[in-house]
Write an enzyme that holds these catalytic residues in place. Structure first.
Site, PDB file in Angstrom:
ATOM      1  N   ASP A  49       0.838  -1.195   0.000  1.00  0.00           N
ATOM      2  CA  ASP A  49       0.000   0.000   0.000  1.00  0.00           C
ATOM      3  C   ASP A  49       0.878   1.253   0.000  1.00  0.00           C
ATOM      4  OD1 ASP A  49      -2.437   1.621   0.437  1.00  0.00           O
ATOM      5  OD2 ASP A  49      -1.641   1.876   2.463  1.00  0.00           O
ATOM      6  N   SER A  50       1.906   1.245   0.815  1.00  0.00           N
ATOM      7  CA  SER A  50       2.816   2.399   0.888  1.00  0.00           C
ATOM      8  C   SER A  50       3.614   2.571  -0.395  1.00  0.00           C
ATOM      9  CB  SER A  50       3.776   2.251   2.068  1.00  0.00           C
ATOM     10  OG  SER A  50       3.055   2.275   3.268  1.00  0.00           O
TER      11      SER A  50
END
EC number: 3.1.26.-
Length: 144
Positions: free
Chosen positions: A30-31
């Site tokens: 996600d990051s």
């Protein structure tokens, strides 16, 4: 008692990546996905921060990620290993839900994030860039 932690982003892999849970891979993925989207928007837009955030949100929201994941699968752009990671992330039991996405869209987005996390932890930056470039091509097509 001081620990000497040195991040060597290009060389050291996390051992036993294949044994990480799908949500663990999605957590870091996600990051990574978000950073790639922000970098792309920063390179292609000269805007106020509010406008930059809006443009990034168009790429990173679960509904968009789900759409991009489906396109990658339809075009057979993911290899067997990546499809396996995608399914592992998608099929993991999730106790939360995105605000503006269906559960299926959220699961597809989680699967895509797992692929990004896996490739990042494997240090396969060329493959990350290749997949993200395909996503951006789809994003740009959708704007026109």
């Amino acid at each position: 008692m001081e620990k000497n932690i040195k991040l060597n982003l290009k060389k050291e892999n996390i051992k036993d990546i294949e044994f990480l849970q799908g949500l663990q891979l999605a957590y870091i993925g996600d990051s990574i996905y978000d950073i790639l989207a922000r970098e792309y928007i920063m390179k292609t837009s000269i805007s106020k921060i509010k406008d930059l955030h809006q443009k990034v949100s168009e790429i990173v929201r679960a509904t968009s990620q789900s759409k991009f994941a489906k396109k990658l699968l339809e075009k057979e752009l993911l290899n067997k290993e990546e499809i396996s990671i995608f399914r592992r992330g998608k099929n993991q039991k999730i106790n939360t839900k995105a605000k503006n996405a269906t559960i299926i869209e959220y699961k597809n987005a989680t699967g895509l994030e797992a692929v990004f996390g896996y490739l990042y932890l494997k240090k396969d930056f060329d493959r990350l860039e290749e997949i993200f470039t395909n996503i951006i091509e789809e994003y740009e097509k959708g704007k026109n």
